[in-house]
Design a protein around this motif. Structure first.
Motif, PDB file in Angstrom:
ATOM      1  N   UNK A  46      20.105   2.918  70.044  1.00  0.00           N
ATOM      2  CA  UNK A  46      18.684   3.693  68.938  1.00  0.00           C
ATOM      3  C   UNK A  46      17.640   2.601  70.171  1.00  0.00           C
ATOM      4  N   UNK A  47      17.433   3.327  71.202  1.00  0.00           N
ATOM      5  CA  UNK A  47      16.737   1.948  71.353  1.00  0.00           C
ATOM      6  C   UNK A  47      14.999   2.158  71.032  1.00  0.00           C
ATOM      7  N   UNK A  48      14.444   1.353  70.501  1.00  0.00           N
ATOM      8  CA  UNK A  48      12.884   1.719  69.439  1.00  0.00           C
ATOM      9  C   UNK A  48      12.289   0.183  70.622  1.00  0.00           C
ATOM     10  N   UNK A  49      11.065   1.147  71.397  1.00  0.00           N
ATOM     11  CA  UNK A  49      10.375  -0.203  71.775  1.00  0.00           C
ATOM     12  C   UNK A  49       9.192   0.063  70.811  1.00  0.00           C
ATOM     13  N   UNK A  50       8.567  -1.266  70.558  1.00  0.00           N
ATOM     14  CA  UNK A  50       6.821  -1.222  70.223  1.00  0.00           C
ATOM     15  C   UNK A  50       5.711  -1.709  70.802  1.00  0.00           C
ATOM     16  N   UNK A  51       4.503  -1.360  71.351  1.00  0.00           N
ATOM     17  CA  UNK A  51       4.044  -1.841  71.975  1.00  0.00           C
ATOM     18  C   UNK A  51       2.341  -1.420  71.024  1.00  0.00           C
ATOM     19  N   UNK A  52       1.368  -2.215  71.054  1.00  0.00           N
ATOM     20  CA  UNK A  52       0.026  -2.209  70.564  1.00  0.00           C
ATOM     21  C   UNK A  52      -0.882  -1.075  70.221  1.00  0.00           C
ATOM     22  N   UNK A  53      -0.056  -0.158  69.061  1.00  0.00           N
ATOM     23  CA  UNK A  53      -0.138  -0.039  67.930  1.00  0.00           C
ATOM     24  C   UNK A  53       0.930   0.741  67.211  1.00  0.00           C
ATOM     25  N   UNK A  54       2.036   1.069  68.075  1.00  0.00           N
ATOM     26  CA  UNK A  54       2.493   2.986  68.303  1.00  0.00           C
ATOM     27  C   UNK A  54       4.471   2.127  68.404  1.00  0.00           C
ATOM     28  N   UNK A  55       4.958   2.662  68.564  1.00  0.00           N
ATOM     29  CA  UNK A  55       6.782   3.165  68.944  1.00  0.00           C
ATOM     30  C   UNK A  55       7.048   4.178  69.939  1.00  0.00           C
ATOM     31  N   UNK A  56       7.526   4.221  71.031  1.00  0.00           N
ATOM     32  CA  UNK A  56       7.743   4.725  71.558  1.00  0.00           C
ATOM     33  C   UNK A  56       8.333   6.110  71.413  1.00  0.00           C
ATOM     34  N   UNK A  57       8.652   6.951  70.786  1.00  0.00           N
ATOM     35  CA  UNK A  57       9.183   7.014  69.993  1.00  0.00           C
ATOM     36  C   UNK A  57       8.561   7.981  68.460  1.00  0.00           C
ATOM     37  N   UNK A  58       8.638   9.058  67.692  1.00  0.00           N
ATOM     38  CA  UNK A  58       7.984   8.915  66.526  1.00  0.00           C
ATOM     39  C   UNK A  58       9.294   9.574  65.609  1.00  0.00           C
ATOM     40  N   UNK A 107      11.671   5.442  57.205  1.00  0.00           N
ATOM     41  CA  UNK A 107      10.691   5.544  57.186  1.00  0.00           C
ATOM     42  C   UNK A 107      11.025   3.995  58.477  1.00  0.00           C
ATOM     43  N   UNK A 108      10.781   4.287  59.362  1.00  0.00           N
ATOM     44  CA  UNK A 108      10.467   2.627  59.986  1.00  0.00           C
ATOM     45  C   UNK A 108       9.344   2.241  60.127  1.00  0.00           C
ATOM     46  N   UNK A 109       9.150   1.263  60.162  1.00  0.00           N
ATOM     47  CA  UNK A 109       7.764   0.433  60.319  1.00  0.00           C
ATOM     48  C   UNK A 109       8.346  -0.996  61.038  1.00  0.00           C
ATOM     49  N   UNK A 110       6.914  -1.290  61.202  1.00  0.00           N
ATOM     50  CA  UNK A 110       6.403  -3.139  61.622  1.00  0.00           C
ATOM     51  C   UNK A 110       6.435  -3.725  60.263  1.00  0.00           C
ATOM     52  N   UNK A 111       6.953  -4.477  61.021  1.00  0.00           N
ATOM     53  CA  UNK A 111       7.207  -5.222  59.974  1.00  0.00           C
ATOM     54  C   UNK A 111       6.542  -7.393  59.958  1.00  0.00           C
ATOM     55  N   UNK A 112       5.423  -6.762  61.029  1.00  0.00           N
ATOM     56  CA  UNK A 112       4.730  -8.254  61.528  1.00  0.00           C
ATOM     57  C   UNK A 112       3.243  -7.767  60.927  1.00  0.00           C
ATOM     58  N   UNK A 113       2.683  -8.521  60.607  1.00  0.00           N
ATOM     59  CA  UNK A 113       1.022  -7.940  60.653  1.00  0.00           C
ATOM     60  C   UNK A 113       1.246  -7.932  62.067  1.00  0.00           C
ATOM     61  N   UNK A 114       0.341  -7.080  62.703  1.00  0.00           N
ATOM     62  CA  UNK A 114       0.490  -6.891  64.211  1.00  0.00           C
ATOM     63  C   UNK A 114      -1.622  -6.818  64.676  1.00  0.00           C
ATOM     64  N   UNK A 115      -2.603  -6.436  63.436  1.00  0.00           N
ATOM     65  CA  UNK A 115      -3.319  -6.033  64.389  1.00  0.00           C
ATOM     66  C   UNK A 115      -4.637  -5.181  63.268  1.00  0.00           C
ATOM     67  N   UNK A 116      -5.524  -4.458  63.752  1.00  0.00           N
ATOM     68  CA  UNK A 116      -6.332  -3.381  62.814  1.00  0.00           C
ATOM     69  C   UNK A 116      -5.239  -1.745  62.757  1.00  0.00           C
ATOM     70  N   UNK A 117      -3.995  -1.357  63.627  1.00  0.00           N
ATOM     71  CA  UNK A 117      -4.048  -0.171  63.587  1.00  0.00           C
ATOM     72  C   UNK A 117      -2.136  -0.787  62.919  1.00  0.00           C
ATOM     73  N   UNK A 118      -1.875  -1.787  62.513  1.00  0.00           N
ATOM     74  CA  UNK A 118      -0.599  -2.099  62.070  1.00  0.00           C
ATOM     75  C   UNK A 118       0.129  -1.611  60.436  1.00  0.00           C
ATOM     76  N   UNK A 119      -0.740  -0.623  60.348  1.00  0.00           N
ATOM     77  CA  UNK A 119      -0.486   0.752  59.568  1.00  0.00           C
ATOM     78  C   UNK A 119      -0.182   2.004  60.272  1.00  0.00           C
TER      79      UNK A 119
END
Length: 128
Positions: A46-58, A107-119
Motif C-alpha cells: 500500500x503506497x501512500x504519498x502525501x503532498x500539500x495538503x492531500x494524499x495520492x488516493x482517497x 481513517x488515515x490522517x496526517x499526524x504532523x501539523x502541516x499548515x492551513x489545510x492540515x485537517x
C-alpha cells in the motif's frame, strides 16, 4: 548576555522547524528530520504519498487477515500518517507491515501539523 544569545538561537531554530513542518521546506530539507527506518516489505504493498495538503488516493484497499505493508513518503512539505484504530504512526517516510483481521474502514490522517489545510488530509483504509 549569554542567556539572551541562547534564547535567540533557540527561537530561531524553533521558527525554522515550524516553517519546514508547515510545508515551507522541500523534501530534501525535511528528510534530515525524524526519518522512519523502512521495514521489510511483504504481501500487498500500500503506497501512500502525501503532498500539500492531500494524499495520492482517497481510498486504499486490503484484504482482511492478509499481511500487507504500508509504504509512506512525503513528496511535498513535511507530513506523516496515523491510522485510527491501528498501530500505525510514520513521519516523513517509512514502512510498516501489519495484518488486520477485522473488516471495516479505518481513517488515515496526517499526524504532523502541516499548515492551513492540515485537517483536510484524510483518506480511508478499507479492509475487505
Amino acid at each position: 548576555m549569554k542567556k539572551k544569545w541562547g534564547l535567540l538561537v533557540s527561537a530561531l531554530a524553533l521558527s525554522t522547524m515550524l516553517v519546514t513542518a508547515c510545508g515551507g521546506g522541500n523534501a530534501e530539507q525535511a528528510s534530515n528530520q525524524n526519518e522512519s527506518t523502512p521495514a521489510s516489505t511483504t504481501g500487498t504493498q500500500v503506497n501512500i504519498e502525501a503532498s500539500n495538503w492531500k494524499f495520492n488516493q482517497e481510498v486504499f484497499e486490503v484484504n482482511a487477515g492478509e499481511e500487507f505493508t504500508i509504504n509512506f513518503s512525503s513528496t511535498e512539505g513535511y507530513h506523516g500518517i496515523g491510522i485510527q484504530g491501528l498501530d500505525v504512526e510514520i513521519e516523513k517516510e517509512g514502512s510498516k507491515t501489519l495484518k488486520v483481521d477485522e473488516p471495516g474502514e479505518y481513517t488515515i490522517f496526517c499526524n504532523i501539523l502541516c499548515g492551513p489545510d492540515h485537517g483536510k488530509m484524510i483518506a480511508k483504509l478499507v479492509v475487505k
